[in-house]
Design a protein around this motif. Structure first.
Motif, short mmCIF file in Angstrom:
data_model
loop_
_atom_site.label_atom_id
_atom_site.label_comp_id
_atom_site.label_asym_id
_atom_site.label_seq_id
_atom_site.Cartn_x
_atom_site.Cartn_y
_atom_site.Cartn_z
N GLN A 120 0.88 -1.24 -0.03
CA GLN A 120 0.12 -0.17 -0.03
C GLN A 120 0.89 1.13 0.11
OE1 GLN A 120 -3.45 -0.34 0.05
NE2 GLN A 120 -4.19 1.48 0.86
N ALA A 121 1.92 1.30 1.00
CA ALA A 121 3.01 2.44 0.98
C ALA A 121 3.56 2.54 -0.46
CB ALA A 121 3.85 2.43 1.64
N LEU A 122 4.01 1.57 -1.10
CA LEU A 122 4.57 1.76 -2.31
C LEU A 122 3.58 2.33 -3.50
CD1 LEU A 122 6.99 -1.39 -2.47
CD2 LEU A 122 7.75 0.85 -2.10
N ALA A 123 2.25 1.91 -3.40
CA ALA A 123 1.49 2.35 -4.48
C ALA A 123 1.12 3.71 -4.16
CB ALA A 123 0.17 1.38 -4.13
N ALA A 124 1.12 4.27 -2.89
CA ALA A 124 0.79 5.50 -2.46
C ALA A 124 1.94 6.37 -2.95
CB ALA A 124 0.32 5.64 -1.01
N THR A 125 2.93 5.97 -2.76
CA THR A 125 4.25 6.97 -2.93
C THR A 125 4.47 6.82 -4.66
OG1 THR A 125 5.26 6.01 -0.82
CG2 THR A 125 6.62 6.99 -2.98
N GLY A 126 4.23 5.72 -5.29
CA GLY A 126 4.17 5.91 -6.95
C GLY A 126 3.35 6.89 -7.30
N ILE A 127 1.93 6.90 -6.76
CA ILE A 127 0.99 7.79 -7.21
C ILE A 127 1.36 9.25 -7.27
CG2 ILE A 127 -1.25 8.63 -7.05
CD1 ILE A 127 -2.21 5.53 -6.41
N VAL A 128 1.65 9.52 -5.61
CA VAL A 128 2.24 10.94 -5.42
C VAL A 128 3.50 11.32 -6.12
CG1 VAL A 128 3.22 12.54 -3.61
CG2 VAL A 128 1.24 10.70 -3.08
N TRP A 129 4.45 10.39 -6.62
CA TRP A 129 5.62 10.60 -7.13
C TRP A 129 5.22 11.14 -8.69
CZ3 TRP A 129 10.35 8.13 -5.16
CH2 TRP A 129 11.53 8.58 -5.90
N LEU A 130 4.54 10.52 -9.48
CA LEU A 130 4.11 10.64 -10.70
C LEU A 130 3.22 11.90 -10.93
CD1 LEU A 130 3.72 6.94 -12.07
CD2 LEU A 130 5.81 8.49 -12.20
N VAL A 131 2.10 11.93 -10.13
CA VAL A 131 1.13 13.04 -10.24
C VAL A 131 2.09 14.48 -9.67
CG1 VAL A 131 -0.97 14.29 -9.40
CG2 VAL A 131 -0.93 11.85 -9.73
N GLY A 132 2.74 14.14 -8.83
CA GLY A 132 3.38 15.57 -8.62
C GLY A 132 4.57 15.87 -9.54
N GLY A 133 5.12 15.01 -10.15
CA GLY A 133 6.25 15.14 -11.06
C GLY A 133 5.52 15.73 -12.35
N ALA A 134 4.52 15.20 -12.85
CA ALA A 134 3.88 15.23 -13.87
C ALA A 134 3.20 16.82 -13.99
CB ALA A 134 2.87 14.13 -14.32
N GLY A 135 2.50 17.05 -12.78
CA GLY A 135 1.86 18.32 -12.71
C GLY A 135 2.91 19.40 -12.74
N THR A 136 3.98 19.33 -12.18
CA THR A 136 4.96 20.34 -12.25
C THR A 136 5.58 20.31 -13.75
OG1 THR A 136 5.75 19.60 -9.86
CG2 THR A 136 7.26 20.69 -11.16
#
Length: 199
Positions: A91-107
């Protein structure tokens, strides 16, 4: 007679501490290497709307603009990452992956051109919103209570999603926080639909 083996109660705590501690240790090793190389790794951050900048989506949270920058992220990462990981490594890896990608793509999409964005604060902001909201979507009282506590302790940091000091990537903060919301929604347990009545 055999009985199913159960995991000792301390194992989730140990696993969470190992995962988060190992990740933060990696960040420190990378910053030491970057210092030795004269800061040359920082060029691999998010470069908005450039082809090479897309790779920065993957690398930016691993890089920092000096030890002061890394120190400011270390304690929040340890605390918030540990709380996220307590619910399970997958669960932690999945949450981190989503945050990582959404944060980077939005930026990458909205930040000014000719800038470079680095730092794990994208994860910090994502972990805050994820922890605050996941209990509401999962309808779990314990997680709701933890979310309220996180909001009381770290909620003030969320002002960082607004434009502020030059040199601070508020876009990374904003979209990291958005990524945490997305993770809380996507990873919430699905409830089975009520069975149709039989006639």
């Amino acid at each position: 007679m055999s009985v199913p083996a159960t995991r000792p109660a301390q194992e989730p705590v140990r696993d969470a501490a190992t995962l988060v501690g190992g990740f933060v240790a990696l960040l420190w090793v990378l910053e030491i290497v970057d210092t030795v190389l004269g800061g040359s790794l920082d060029q691999y951050g998010v470069r908005p709307r450039s082809d090479e900048g897309l790779l920065g989506i993957l690398f930016a949270p691993l890089l920092h603009g000096g030890f002061g920058h890394l120190v400011s992220n270390t304690l929040p990462l340890l605390v918030l990452g540990f709380l996220v990981a307590l619910s399970g490594i997958g669960q932690a890896l999945a949450a981190t992956g989503i945050v990582w990608l959404v944060g980077g793509a939005g930026t990458w999409l909205v930040a000014p051109s000719s800038t470079v964005h680095i730092g794990a604060s994208v994860l910090v902001f994502g972990f805050i919103t994820y922890l605050v909201l996941r209990g509401w979507f999962a309808r779990r009282f314990g997680q709701i209570a933890l979310g309220v506590l996180v909001l009381l302790v770290y909620g003030g940091a969320l002002w960082g999603v607004l434009p502020g000091d030059p040199g601070i990537s508020w876009q990374g903060h904003l979209f990291g926080a958005v990524g945490g919301v997305v993770a809380a929604v996507v990873l919430a347990p699905r409830r089975a639909a009520p069975a149709a009545p039989a006639y």
